[in-house]
Design a protein around this motif. Structure first.
Motif, PDB file in Angstrom:
ATOM      1  N   ILE A 237       0.743  -1.289   0.063  1.00  0.00           N
ATOM      2  CA  ILE A 237       0.019   0.227  -0.040  1.00  0.00           C
ATOM      3  C   ILE A 237       1.002   1.126  -0.134  1.00  0.00           C
ATOM      4  CG2 ILE A 237      -1.893  -0.812   0.980  1.00  0.00           C
ATOM      5  CD1 ILE A 237      -1.094   0.067   3.765  1.00  0.00           C
ATOM      6  N   PRO A 238       1.706   1.309  -1.236  1.00  0.00           N
ATOM      7  CA  PRO A 238       2.646   2.510  -1.114  1.00  0.00           C
ATOM      8  C   PRO A 238       1.805   4.093  -1.114  1.00  0.00           C
ATOM      9  CG  PRO A 238       2.301   1.843  -3.325  1.00  0.00           C
ATOM     10  CD  PRO A 238       1.598   0.847  -2.261  1.00  0.00           C
ATOM     11  N   THR A 239       2.669   4.788  -0.758  1.00  0.00           N
ATOM     12  CA  THR A 239       2.045   6.404  -0.764  1.00  0.00           C
ATOM     13  C   THR A 239       2.385   6.986  -2.146  1.00  0.00           C
ATOM     14  OG1 THR A 239       3.777   7.126   0.708  1.00  0.00           O
ATOM     15  CG2 THR A 239       1.739   6.574   1.813  1.00  0.00           C
ATOM     16  N   ASP A 240       3.460   7.969  -1.944  1.00  0.00           N
ATOM     17  CA  ASP A 240       3.816   8.652  -3.177  1.00  0.00           C
ATOM     18  C   ASP A 240       5.254   8.215  -3.625  1.00  0.00           C
ATOM     19  OD1 ASP A 240       5.292   9.746  -1.063  1.00  0.00           O
ATOM     20  OD2 ASP A 240       5.419  11.486  -1.870  1.00  0.00           O
ATOM     21  N   SER A 241       6.040   7.166  -3.004  1.00  0.00           N
ATOM     22  CA  SER A 241       7.210   6.811  -3.449  1.00  0.00           C
ATOM     23  C   SER A 241       7.578   5.391  -4.030  1.00  0.00           C
ATOM     24  CB  SER A 241       8.073   6.914  -2.382  1.00  0.00           C
ATOM     25  OG  SER A 241       8.133   8.244  -1.872  1.00  0.00           O
ATOM     26  N   PHE A 242       8.307   5.244  -5.126  1.00  0.00           N
ATOM     27  CA  PHE A 242       8.334   3.990  -5.706  1.00  0.00           C
ATOM     28  C   PHE A 242       9.981   3.611  -5.459  1.00  0.00           C
ATOM     29  CE2 PHE A 242       8.497   1.895 -10.542  1.00  0.00           C
ATOM     30  CZ  PHE A 242       8.228   0.627  -9.723  1.00  0.00           C
TER      31      PHE A 242
ATOM     32  N   LYS B  34      -0.783   1.046  -6.848  1.00  0.00           N
ATOM     33  CA  LYS B  34      -0.469   2.513  -7.300  1.00  0.00           C
ATOM     34  C   LYS B  34       0.290   3.497  -6.450  1.00  0.00           C
ATOM     35  CE  LYS B  34      -4.455   2.720 -10.504  1.00  0.00           C
ATOM     36  NZ  LYS B  34      -5.643   3.477 -10.782  1.00  0.00           N
ATOM     37  N   LEU B  35       1.006   4.454  -6.878  1.00  0.00           N
ATOM     38  CA  LEU B  35       1.133   5.574  -6.070  1.00  0.00           C
ATOM     39  C   LEU B  35       0.059   6.636  -6.041  1.00  0.00           C
ATOM     40  CD1 LEU B  35       4.781   6.339  -7.027  1.00  0.00           C
ATOM     41  CD2 LEU B  35       4.094   4.514  -5.461  1.00  0.00           C
ATOM     42  N   THR B  36      -0.146   7.143  -4.566  1.00  0.00           N
ATOM     43  CA  THR B  36      -1.031   8.353  -4.549  1.00  0.00           C
ATOM     44  C   THR B  36       0.031   9.535  -4.083  1.00  0.00           C
ATOM     45  OG1 THR B  36      -1.721   7.375  -2.555  1.00  0.00           O
ATOM     46  CG2 THR B  36      -3.029   6.863  -4.565  1.00  0.00           C
ATOM     47  N   SER B  37      -0.313  10.573  -4.548  1.00  0.00           N
ATOM     48  CA  SER B  37       0.241  11.758  -4.219  1.00  0.00           C
ATOM     49  C   SER B  37      -0.245  12.430  -3.041  1.00  0.00           C
ATOM     50  CB  SER B  37       0.185  13.055  -5.337  1.00  0.00           C
ATOM     51  OG  SER B  37      -1.111  13.541  -5.408  1.00  0.00           O
ATOM     52  N   TRP B  38       0.727  13.210  -2.375  1.00  0.00           N
ATOM     53  CA  TRP B  38       0.217  14.029  -1.322  1.00  0.00           C
ATOM     54  C   TRP B  38      -0.770  14.890  -1.626  1.00  0.00           C
ATOM     55  CZ3 TRP B  38       4.314  15.415   3.091  1.00  0.00           C
ATOM     56  CH2 TRP B  38       5.064  14.107   3.510  1.00  0.00           C
ATOM     57  N   ARG B  39      -1.530  15.579  -0.878  1.00  0.00           N
ATOM     58  CA  ARG B  39      -2.637  16.717  -1.038  1.00  0.00           C
ATOM     59  C   ARG B  39      -1.780  17.964  -1.352  1.00  0.00           C
ATOM     60  NH1 ARG B  39      -7.677  19.211   2.376  1.00  0.00           N
ATOM     61  NH2 ARG B  39      -8.364  20.444   0.861  1.00  0.00           N
TER      62      ARG B  39
END
Length: 819
Positions: free
Chosen positions: A151-156, A171-176
């Motif tokens: 469950i990644p956040t914004d980093s690969f 998927k990655l999801t960006s910070w707001r």
């Protein structure tokens, strides 16, 4: 024998000490029910590469998050646990719960985040691996039950997997935002239903794509074939497709971050370095934005304008195309003979294909079976035999690709890419005469003045015809007008708006601008609205009002006010907007009681939101728009204090290849006008940047530039410049917000504000650069030069008007009250 007897207890004590020491060593990277960590404690991976602990983004708020970070001095967060539920103080802790899940809890022992393992094992512990993966293990056998890489956040990171299947797509999801790790607008990954390639999505819409994977590189990313050290690999695991990557350099590591603005950043961190270095970005030019030139258009960043139609095609909407709005794309000039009679030959003259070298192939490719077409010639023959095939391309690593119907997102490269063959009629091919590139269709610079007259006439006619059919009363001649295609808006009756506003009762009046009063209203369905009513005595009339209709009806962004409809009835001209409850930003400035409601974090959030709204207007919207009247009273705040830019009556549309324009009638507001516009009538993106800089300094200081004077008669900008040169710029901050922990960020904002208000337009950064500076994506800022007007002290409105009127242009100063 006696010596051995005495030695045994000593050996036993040593062994116990050794085991205990090893236990302590392994526990340094582990969390269990018996060994939780409390804020500000942390655990570190065995190779000292990563750490897990508590942090506040940018150290600017009391909100606390639990995250995995690079184990370096600078705060580099690569994964966040409780991204949508921050801790409100430093009483939080991380532990393994009794049921075996990893949890983040606050001081009241409420669970704010959990690993949510479907079948947890009570005897479990969490370990931070040297890959950066935080895993939950079953203690008895070491089996991994859960991992943060799932469950990644914004980093690969290296060895992380992105992809999967339609049921589970990682998927990655960006910070707001750079200071808010909650889920943002952008995501990055692959579409399991398409050929393997990376996408960035803005919501559900594609924003960028890499081009297909050929087993070695993404053919839509130039330069990957030239000694690229980062190796991507496609993994097919039990029907699920994943991408992973690894970096062949023992002295460094590479990872990717999806920024809050939707840009994928490639970072290299060298061993012993305190900061990583950005080595590549997904958005290198406007052409990298998905579908920039629409169907059958091709984008070339080296060409002016960047969008042209492929040979054999012409703009679908010439008027919009000439304005620089290319998303409507192009249409064929002549129908393919194959499509007319299911044959590729007509009168002995067959359809054929025109080759385009070094391009990013379009989206939505169909992969042809290898046994049917394993050479470029076979690929082309199959396409020729299929009337629905409009283009083909062949790549050794990918094979044969066909496209049907419309094709979109083509880009011209200087090198790399692929060869694309577009199907054309014989007549078009006959005109090519050996040329390999498409004929350019030139998009001209828009001449706005005459266009808006026709638009105004059409729009008034549409509204009046709906209700009364008396367009002639407006004195509008509609015969032989080329009616432009504008988006339909709901039409409100005068009676509806009268009831909604209590017959335009003064107690419902929100404010008054250059057009006239604005009223709050409530429709019968309970929806609250704001009604802008054009005053009969207004010097700004139907042209400006229609300008606002045309512009806002085409704009959709969270930082722009939303237009709901219009009313042109009983000689009235009104626009209906969404009601924004917290009024305008200027209400929160000038030392009012509401100033206390905006802490520093909220002010930084508002500044960034205004910047994002401008970025949309200047670069990302269907039209390139210069606002020309950005100021505190034209920024509205919604119920969550999100900024909404409003009042587009003075805005102008630019052609894509247009950098600036001149006007003989200068309009705007004293205190926010760039000098080149106020004195010479020249306006550009940099004019809006100047206004943004003034607004930034006002938000930081809580003071209004147009009315502020210090003891030396300096304006707010002059005062900020003086403080900067005296190394006391932090004194500009609104006094109740003073906090040593955020001084560095405040100083950066002031620095950027001074860069925006420099005298010369060429010295000012553009809005994308401004946002990168504010977000610290650009760490080293140039020193600011002399701001505009500081040599003139603080002129009054009359003095300013007289000074401007002495120039070659007329000056109109608008003074708009808050709403």
């Amino acid at each position: 024998m006696l010596k051995l007897t005495l030695l045994k207890p000593l050996l036993l004590l040593f062994a116990l000490f050794f085991l205990q020491s090893c236990s302590l060593c392994t526990a340094a990277d582990t969390i269990s029910i018996a060994h939780p960590i409390k804020d500000p404690e942390e655990i570190v991976s065995s190779g000292q590469t990563f750490k897990l602990g508590f942090f506040s983004p940018g150290n600017i708020s009391d909100n606390r998050y639990v995250g995995v970070m690079m184990n370096i001095p600078s705060q580099t967060v690569i994964w966040v646990a409780n991204r949508d539920r921050p801790l409100r103080d430093s009483s939080g802790f991380v532990t393994v719960s009794e049921d075996g899940n990893l949890v983040v809890m606050n001081g009241q022992k409420q669970i704010l985040w959990s690993s949510n393992v479907s079948f947890p094992i009570a005897n479990s512990s969490a370990q931070l691996l040297d890959s950066g993966d935080l895993v939950l293990r079953e203690n008895s056998n070491g089996r991994i039950l859960w991992g943060s890489f799932q469950i990644p956040t914004d980093s690969f990171l290296q060895d992380m997997r992105l992809g999967g299947n339609t049921n589970n797509n990682i998927k990655l999801t960006s910070w707001r935002s750079p200071t808010d790790p909650s889920v943002g607008n952008f995501s990055f990954g692959i579409d399991p239903l398409r050929m393997p390639e990376f996408f960035i999505w803005n919501g559900s819409k594609p924003y960028w794509r890499s081009g297909p994977w050929n087993g070695n590189v993404y053919i839509g990313v130039p330069g990957m074939s030239s000694g690229y050290q980062n190796r991507f690999e496609l993994v097919n695991d039990k029907g699920s497709v994943f991408f992973t990557h690894s970096f062949f350099n023992d002295s460094a590591s590479m990872y990717y971050v999806l920024s809050s603005s939707g840009i994928l950043l490639e970072n290299i961190l060298y061993k012993g370095s305190a900061n990583s270095k950005i080595t590549w970005t997904s958005l290198r030019s406007e052409c990298d934005v998905y579908g920039k030139c629409g169907p059958f258009g091709i984008c070339d960043p080296q060409h002016k304008p960047i969008c042209t139609c492929l040979r054999g095609f012409e703009p679908t909407d010439k008027e919009e195309w000439d304005k620089g709005n290319w998303t409507g794309g192009c249409s064929r000039k002549a129908m393919l003979q194959c499509n007319m009679n299911n044959s590729s030959v007509h009168n002995g003259k067959p359809d054929g294909f025109l080759k385009f070298d070094n391009v990013k192939v379009p989206d939505f490719a169909d992969l042809v079976e290898f046994l049917k077409a394993n050479t470029e010639e076979q690929c082309g023959n199959l396409c020729m035999q299929n009337c629905s095939c409009v283009a083909y391309s062949y790549n050794r690593g990918i094979g044969c690709m066909h496209w049907s119907n419309g094709i979109i997102d083509i880009q011209q490269f200087s090198f790399d890419g692929a060869d694309l063959y577009i199907r054309l009629t014989f007549s078009e091919l006959d005109h090519v005469k050996g040329k390999r590139k498409q004929k350019a269709v030139v998009a001209s610079i828009v001449s706005i003045g005459s266009v808006f007259i026709a638009i105004s006439a059409y729009f008034v006619w549409k509204c009046l015809t709906k209700y009364r059919g008396k367009a002639s009363r407006m004195g509008v001649l509609l015969d032989n007008i080329d009616q432009p295609k504008i988006e339909e808006l709901p039409l409100y009756s005068f009676e509806t708006l009268t009831k909604a506003t209590g017959n335009f009762d003064l107690k419902n009046k929100l404010g008054e601008g250059g057009f006239g009063p604005v009223y709050k209203g409530r429709l019968l369905n309970g929806q609250e609205i704001a009604v802008k009513r054009l005053s009969s005595s207004s010097t700004q009339g139907i042209k400006e009002l229609t300008n606002e209709v045309v512009l806002i009806s085409k704009l959709q962004h969270r930082n722009l006010v939303r237009l709901l409809g219009c009313c042109f009835e009983r000689e009235e001209k009104m626009l209906i907007y969404e009601y924004v409850p917290n009024k305008s930003l200027d209400v929160y400035l000038s030392g009012s009681q509401k100033s206390e409601l905006l802490d520093w974090r909220q002010r930084a959030f508002i500044i960034e939101g205004i910047g994002r709204g401008l970025l949309y207007l200047h670069r990302d919207s269907r039209l390139k728009i210069i606002h020309r009247d950005l100021k505190a009273s034209n920024v509205l705040l919604d119920n969550e204090l999100n900024p909404r830019i409003s009042d587009f009556g003075l805005a102008r549309i630019f052609g894509s290849n247009q950098d600036q324009a001149n006007t003989n009638k200068v309009v705007g507001t004293y205190g926010y006008m760039a000098p080149e516009y106020a004195m010479g009538g020249k306006f550009s993106e940099k004019s809006d940047v100047y206004s943004f800089g003034v607004l930034l300094l006002e938000i930081v200081s809580g003071k209004r530039n147009s009315i502020y004077k210090d003891e030396n008669d300096l304006s707010l900008i002059g005062y900020a410049w003086k403080l900067w040169n005296d190394n006391g710029a932090i004194k500009l901050l609104y006094a109740p917000l003073s906090d040593p922990s955020m001084e560095m960020e405040v100083m950066r904002y002031i620095h950027v504000g001074l860069l925006c208000v420099q005298e010369m337009a060429k010295d000012r950064p553009n809005i994308p650069t401004v946002l990168s500076m504010l977000n610290s994506e650009i760490s080293e800022l140039p020193p600011p030069k002399l701001p505009a007007y500081t040599a003139r002290l603080c002129l009054s409105n009359n003095e300013f008007s007289q000074l401007s009127l002495d120039s070659v242009n007329d000056v109109t100063i608008t003074s708009v009250q808050g709403r």
